[in-house]
Design a protein around this motif. Structure first.
Motif, PDB file in Angstrom:
ATOM      1  N   ALA A   1      30.122 -46.238 -48.836  1.00 36.87           N
ATOM      2  CA  ALA A   1      29.826 -46.674 -50.223  1.00 36.87           C
ATOM      3  C   ALA A   1      30.488 -45.819 -51.321  1.00 36.87           C
ATOM      4  N   TRP A   2      30.895 -46.423 -52.088  1.00 42.76           N
ATOM      5  CA  TRP A   2      31.850 -45.960 -53.401  1.00 42.76           C
ATOM      6  C   TRP A   2      30.590 -45.901 -54.478  1.00 42.76           C
ATOM      7  N   TYR A   3      31.064 -44.790 -55.396  1.00 45.78           N
ATOM      8  CA  TYR A   3      30.165 -44.526 -56.406  1.00 45.78           C
ATOM      9  C   TYR A   3      31.031 -44.081 -57.616  1.00 45.78           C
ATOM     10  N   ARG A   4      30.571 -44.103 -58.736  1.00 46.26           N
ATOM     11  CA  ARG A   4      31.216 -43.643 -59.869  1.00 46.26           C
ATOM     12  C   ARG A   4      30.312 -42.952 -60.793  1.00 46.26           C
ATOM     13  N   GLN A   5      30.805 -41.842 -61.563  1.00 45.63           N
ATOM     14  CA  GLN A   5      30.171 -40.921 -62.543  1.00 45.63           C
ATOM     15  C   GLN A   5      30.983 -40.725 -63.837  1.00 45.63           C
ATOM     16  N   THR A   6      30.328 -41.110 -64.925  1.00 45.90           N
ATOM     17  CA  THR A   6      30.775 -40.550 -66.083  1.00 45.90           C
ATOM     18  C   THR A   6      30.158 -39.465 -66.842  1.00 45.90           C
ATOM     19  N   ALA A   7      30.696 -38.800 -67.722  1.00 47.39           N
ATOM     20  CA  ALA A   7      30.248 -37.451 -68.368  1.00 47.39           C
ATOM     21  C   ALA A   7      28.948 -37.862 -68.839  1.00 47.39           C
ATOM     22  N   GLY A   8      27.599 -37.121 -68.514  1.00 40.79           N
ATOM     23  CA  GLY A   8      26.218 -37.325 -69.069  1.00 40.79           C
ATOM     24  C   GLY A   8      25.587 -38.260 -68.349  1.00 40.79           C
ATOM     25  N   LYS A   9      26.172 -38.975 -67.266  1.00 41.20           N
ATOM     26  CA  LYS A   9      25.423 -39.988 -66.892  1.00 41.20           C
ATOM     27  C   LYS A   9      25.067 -39.813 -65.312  1.00 41.20           C
ATOM     28  N   GLN A  10      24.317 -40.425 -64.772  1.00 41.60           N
ATOM     29  CA  GLN A  10      24.088 -40.404 -63.058  1.00 41.60           C
ATOM     30  C   GLN A  10      25.126 -41.099 -62.386  1.00 41.60           C
ATOM     31  N   ARG A  11      25.249 -40.689 -61.302  1.00 38.45           N
ATOM     32  CA  ARG A  11      26.278 -41.098 -60.277  1.00 38.45           C
ATOM     33  C   ARG A  11      25.671 -42.470 -60.012  1.00 38.45           C
ATOM     34  N   GLU A  12      26.702 -43.557 -60.040  1.00 43.25           N
ATOM     35  CA  GLU A  12      26.049 -44.836 -59.670  1.00 43.25           C
ATOM     36  C   GLU A  12      26.651 -45.777 -58.712  1.00 43.25           C
ATOM     37  N   PHE A  13      26.212 -46.690 -57.914  1.00 40.30           N
ATOM     38  CA  PHE A  13      26.581 -47.360 -56.876  1.00 40.30           C
ATOM     39  C   PHE A  13      27.731 -48.229 -57.404  1.00 40.30           C
ATOM     40  N   VAL A  14      28.818 -48.301 -56.792  1.00 39.42           N
ATOM     41  CA  VAL A  14      29.775 -49.451 -57.023  1.00 39.42           C
ATOM     42  C   VAL A  14      29.952 -50.362 -56.006  1.00 39.42           C
ATOM     43  N   ALA A  15      29.907 -50.033 -54.576  1.00 44.33           N
ATOM     44  CA  ALA A  15      30.050 -50.940 -53.447  1.00 44.33           C
ATOM     45  C   ALA A  15      29.806 -50.439 -52.148  1.00 44.33           C
ATOM     46  N   GLY A  16      29.436 -51.337 -51.613  1.00 44.88           N
ATOM     47  CA  GLY A  16      29.131 -50.506 -50.143  1.00 44.88           C
ATOM     48  C   GLY A  16      29.556 -51.672 -48.851  1.00 44.88           C
ATOM     49  N   ILE A  17      29.664 -51.097 -47.897  1.00 43.78           N
ATOM     50  CA  ILE A  17      30.219 -51.788 -46.515  1.00 43.78           C
ATOM     51  C   ILE A  17      29.637 -51.374 -45.142  1.00 43.78           C
ATOM     52  N   THR A  18      29.015 -52.443 -44.391  1.00 46.17           N
ATOM     53  CA  THR A  18      28.675 -51.803 -43.347  1.00 46.17           C
ATOM     54  C   THR A  18      29.630 -51.882 -42.118  1.00 46.17           C
ATOM     55  N   TYR A  19      29.121 -51.271 -41.027  1.00 48.27           N
ATOM     56  CA  TYR A  19      30.282 -51.155 -39.842  1.00 48.27           C
ATOM     57  C   TYR A  19      30.584 -52.522 -39.547  1.00 48.27           C
ATOM     58  N   MET A  20      29.816 -53.660 -39.734  1.00 46.37           N
ATOM     59  CA  MET A  20      30.362 -54.941 -39.207  1.00 46.37           C
ATOM     60  C   MET A  20      30.881 -55.559 -40.736  1.00 46.37           C
ATOM     61  N   ASN A  21      31.239 -54.964 -41.551  1.00 44.24           N
ATOM     62  CA  ASN A  21      32.006 -55.373 -42.864  1.00 44.24           C
ATOM     63  C   ASN A  21      31.457 -56.229 -43.565  1.00 44.24           C
ATOM     64  N   THR A  22      30.008 -56.444 -43.709  1.00 44.07           N
ATOM     65  CA  THR A  22      29.098 -57.094 -44.718  1.00 44.07           C
ATOM     66  C   THR A  22      29.143 -56.016 -46.003  1.00 44.07           C
ATOM     67  N   VAL A  23      29.384 -56.544 -47.086  1.00 50.29           N
ATOM     68  CA  VAL A  23      29.955 -55.905 -48.550  1.00 50.29           C
ATOM     69  C   VAL A  23      28.632 -56.157 -49.437  1.00 50.29           C
ATOM     70  N   LYS A  24      28.659 -55.305 -50.271  1.00 52.64           N
ATOM     71  CA  LYS A  24      27.624 -55.431 -51.559  1.00 52.64           C
ATOM     72  C   LYS A  24      28.451 -54.767 -52.738  1.00 52.64           C
ATOM     73  N   TYR A  25      28.176 -55.537 -53.934  1.00 55.23           N
ATOM     74  CA  TYR A  25      29.062 -54.792 -55.237  1.00 55.23           C
ATOM     75  C   TYR A  25      28.029 -54.674 -56.370  1.00 55.23           C
ATOM     76  N   GLU A  26      28.288 -53.722 -57.186  1.00 54.85           N
ATOM     77  CA  GLU A  26      27.588 -53.722 -58.294  1.00 54.85           C
ATOM     78  C   GLU A  26      28.089 -54.882 -59.183  1.00 54.85           C
ATOM     79  N   ASP A  27      27.176 -55.430 -59.719  1.00 51.95           N
ATOM     80  CA  ASP A  27      27.557 -56.731 -60.769  1.00 51.95           C
ATOM     81  C   ASP A  27      28.622 -56.675 -61.503  1.00 51.95           C
TER      82      ASP A  27
END
Length: 118
Positions: free
Chosen positions: A35-61
């Motif tokens: 997965a990829w995550y991102r973080q801005t100053a003063g905020k918690q790290r958040e999920f951006v996108a994920g990918i399985t071994y079989m290339n199924t993907v999920k994205y933050e809205d």
């Protein structure tokens, strides 16, 4: 523990595109979901996108239709193609295991800075 190594961040204008890369210190062939995550100053790290071994993907809205996650298991590398970038995408971007797997707490890297500004 060896860390994930992210690269590709830059300063660019709204509407621009960027591809981030992440070299994993572990074999992606046996690492399941990444997965990829991102973080801005003063905020918690958040999920951006994920990918399985079989290339199924999920994205933050907020990134659906603009970002694309991919992986090259042979190169132990995960990518994040970012298009139509917006100022609100400004953050430090990290990769690690995620979505269907827990991140490895002791392998977080330095991240790569993406700044979107006119």
């Amino acid at each position: 523990q060896e860390k994930f190594v992210e690269s590709g961040g830059d300063l660019l204008q709204p509407g621009g595109s960027l591809r981030l890369s992440c070299v994993a210190p572990i074999s992606l062939s046996s690492s399941g979901t990444m997965a990829w995550y991102r973080q801005t100053a003063g905020k918690q790290r958040e999920f951006v996108a994920g990918i399985t071994y079989m290339n199924t993907v999920k994205y933050e809205d907020s990134v659906k239709g603009r970002f694309t996650i991919s992986r090259d298991n042979g190169k132990n590398t995960v990518y994040l193609q970012m298009n139509s970038l917006k100022p609100e995408d400004t953050a430090v971007y990290y990769c690690n295991k995620g979505w269907l797997a827990a991140p490895e707490a002791d392998r977080w890297g330095q991240g790569t800075q993406v700044t979107v500004s006119s």
